[in-house]
Scaffold this active site. Structure first.
Site, PDB file in Angstrom:
ATOM      1  N   HIS A 149     -33.144  -8.020 -12.775  1.00 48.57           N
ATOM      2  CA  HIS A 149     -33.589  -7.773 -14.073  1.00 48.57           C
ATOM      3  C   HIS A 149     -35.075  -7.925 -14.093  1.00 48.57           C
ATOM      4  O   HIS A 149     -35.587  -8.375 -13.354  1.00 48.57           O
ATOM      5  CB  HIS A 149     -32.994  -8.954 -15.130  1.00 48.57           C
ATOM      6  CG  HIS A 149     -31.487  -9.230 -15.395  1.00 48.57           C
ATOM      7  ND1 HIS A 149     -30.870  -9.889 -14.407  1.00 48.57           N
ATOM      8  CD2 HIS A 149     -31.076  -8.888 -16.584  1.00 48.57           C
ATOM      9  CE1 HIS A 149     -29.618  -9.727 -14.866  1.00 48.57           C
ATOM     10  NE2 HIS A 149     -29.639  -9.393 -16.006  1.00 48.57           N
ATOM     11  N   ASP A 178     -36.216 -11.420 -13.708  1.00 50.10           N
ATOM     12  CA  ASP A 178     -35.855 -12.320 -12.445  1.00 50.10           C
ATOM     13  C   ASP A 178     -36.906 -11.756 -11.369  1.00 50.10           C
ATOM     14  O   ASP A 178     -37.328 -12.721 -10.593  1.00 50.10           O
ATOM     15  CB  ASP A 178     -34.630 -11.586 -11.717  1.00 50.10           C
ATOM     16  CG  ASP A 178     -33.437 -11.561 -12.706  1.00 50.10           C
ATOM     17  OD1 ASP A 178     -33.201 -12.012 -13.520  1.00 50.10           O
ATOM     18  OD2 ASP A 178     -32.727 -10.452 -12.308  1.00 50.10           O
TER      19      ASP A 178
HETATM   20  C1  XUL Z   1     -23.669 -11.583 -17.437  1.00 43.98           C
HETATM   21  C2  XUL Z   1     -23.679 -10.466 -16.375  1.00 43.98           C
HETATM   22  C3  XUL Z   1     -25.072  -9.787 -16.283  1.00 43.98           C
HETATM   23  C4  XUL Z   1     -25.329  -8.438 -16.104  1.00 43.98           C
HETATM   24  C5  XUL Z   1     -26.616  -7.817 -16.013  1.00 43.98           C
HETATM   25  O1  XUL Z   1     -22.373 -12.141 -17.883  1.00 43.98           O
HETATM   26  O2  XUL Z   1     -23.034 -10.166 -16.149  1.00 43.98           O
HETATM   27  O3  XUL Z   1     -25.720 -10.381 -15.056  1.00 43.98           O
HETATM   28  O4  XUL Z   1     -24.509  -8.218 -15.126  1.00 43.98           O
HETATM   29  O5  XUL Z   1     -27.471  -8.148 -17.170  1.00 43.98           O
END
Ligand code: XUL
Ligand code: CO
Length: 436
Positions: free
Chosen positions: A100, A103
């Site tokens: 993300h 992150d």
């Molecule tokens: C949340 C989840 C996230 C997504 C990406 O449950 O799985 O980490 O994969 O935003």
């Protein structure tokens, strides 16, 4: 920089080894169904759980103390984290990673500063990617942690929040494109609601439909060739998440004309929270042309939330892998470890053990699933069960040549009384067990 993880690269030593820091099943170059194992499985390590999570839970403070977490300058911390991340990818020999925006780089006090932070870190990521050959499976924007998103991003009652989310996604998609990402993921973190008393469902669906159309338009505008993926989840953090499961997203995509543009990123623990098996979600996606990628983890059968544990049951994963292979395997997708170590697993080598275990379970599952495909017995029994549909009656029904009148004549003329046939579930389950 001093290494963060102990030891050297993890290598394949075979099922007999007693070295806990070695692969017993994952042999990246071994051919399975005509492709090296590495290309069948396309493993990715995720940034957020593995490097971002500090071990805090609703009752307790952080338990993980990593060098990048105490760094007073957050950008310097991001660089240290990046070094540790690529050290892990290289040690594990995993070909991909996922992140993300928040992150990888710290949020600034304006969007322009957040974007500049991400751009600077993306430059270092680019350097590490070319040094190591590790590739980006997907990037994504965090549209759920900051309080501005407490009532949703695209589905927020305030269009300014929608605009902010759009700006954030634009930037992360461009960074993903620059890093040659193979996919771009949208998990609707807070796209959902707690109570209908403050929620207009119909409006929020239209907002989300517009948002996804804007994302697709921008993808084409910038020439991003990767796949756009939506990740279903039924609840948590909101009570009712709009992207409940594969079927709900399928309906949404068709309503907003997106079914040829967006596919699914299916996660084990999200499937089970929705009351489905993982393989059901994969099979549903594949049957509707929506199969994209997988977030591999597991829930705890006694706990009703998203525990995101590393997979450790080869039998469960084997059925899922069999479903993937029957769907033709991965194209742009892969197996992303959206999984976190437990809060008490505080040592760096716990991260190694977790990934080694997960990788080995998936590799073993692939070998089991490949045997199921190769000897064709399961498929043969399934084909037999539906054989009538390939005959003249089945074909005339499916091709539109039948009517209720003609079918009634067909039954009455022959005095038809179809004989029920066993579903053979136990025999099939025994057959599956014979491959384990
Ligand atoms: C949340 C989840 C996230 C997504 C990406 O449950 O799985 O980490 O994969 O935003
Ligand atoms: Co996920």
């Amino acid at each position: 920089m001093k290494p963060f993880f102990p030891g050297t690269a993890i290598t394949y030593e075979g099922p007999e080894t007693d070295n806990p820091l070695a692969y017993r099943w994952y042999d990246p170059v071994r051919e399975v169904l005509g492709k090296p194992m590495a290309d069948q499985l396309r493993f990715a390590v995720c940034y957020w759980h593995t490097f971002g999570w500090q071990g805090n839970d609703p009752f307790g403070a952080p338990t993980f103390f990593r060098p990048w977490m105490d760094e007073p300058d957050p950008m310097a911390g991001a660089e240290i984290k990046l070094g540790a991340a690529f050290e892990l990818f290289e040690k594990l020999g995993t070909p991909f990673f996922t992140f993300h925006d928040r992150d990888a780089a710290p949020e600034g006090d304006t969007l322009a500063r957040s974007n500049a932070n991400l751009d600077r870190i993306a430059e270092s990521i680019e350097g590490e990617m070319s040094r190591t050959g590790v590739r980006l499976l997907w990037g994504t924007a965090n549209l759920f942690s900051h309080r501005r998103y407490m009532s949703g991003a695209a589905t927020n009652p305030d269009p300014e929040v929608f605009a902010y989310a759009a700006a954030q996604v634009k930037h992360v998609m461009e960074v993903t494109h620059r890093l040659n990402g193979e996919n771009y993921v949208l998990w609707g973190g807070r796209e959902g609601y707690e109570t209908l008393l403050n929620t207009d469902l119909a409006r929020e669906a239209d907002q989300l439909g517009r948002f996804m159309n804007l994302v697709v338009e921008h993808k084409h505008k910038i020439g991003f060739a990767g796949t756009i993926l939506i990740e279903p989840k039924p609840h948590e953090p909101t009570k009712h998440q709009y992207d409940h499961d594969a079927a709900a997203i399928h309906g949404f995509l068709r309503k907003y004309g997106l079914e040829r543009e967006i596919k699914l990123n299916i996660e084990v623990n999200h499937a089970t929270l929705a009351g489905h098996s993982f393989e059901h979600e994969i099979a549903y996606a594949a049957a509707n042309g929506l199969f994209g990628s997988l977030d591999i983890n597991r829930g705890d059968p006694q706990l009703g939330w998203d525990t995101d544990q590393f997979p450790n049951n080869a039998q469960d994963v084997a059925i899922a892998m069999y479903t993937v292979l029957r769907a033709g395997g991965f194209t742009s997708g892969g197996l992303n470890f959206d999984a976190k170590i437990r809060r008490q697993s505080i040592e760096p080598d716990d991260i190694l053990h977790a990934h080694i275990g997960g990788i080995d379970v998936c590799a073993r599952a692939l070998l089991i699933a490949a045997r199921m495909v190769e000897d064709g017995k399961l498929q043969g029994l399934l084909d037999d069960r539906y054989a009538g549909w390939d005959g003249p009656l089945g074909q005339s029904i499916l091709e539109g040549g039948a009517s209720l009148d003609s079918l009634a004549d067909y039954v009455l003329e022959r005095d038809l009384d179809p004989e029920p046939r066993s579903g053979r579930q136990e025999r099939l389950e025994n057959l599956v067990n014979s491959y384990l």
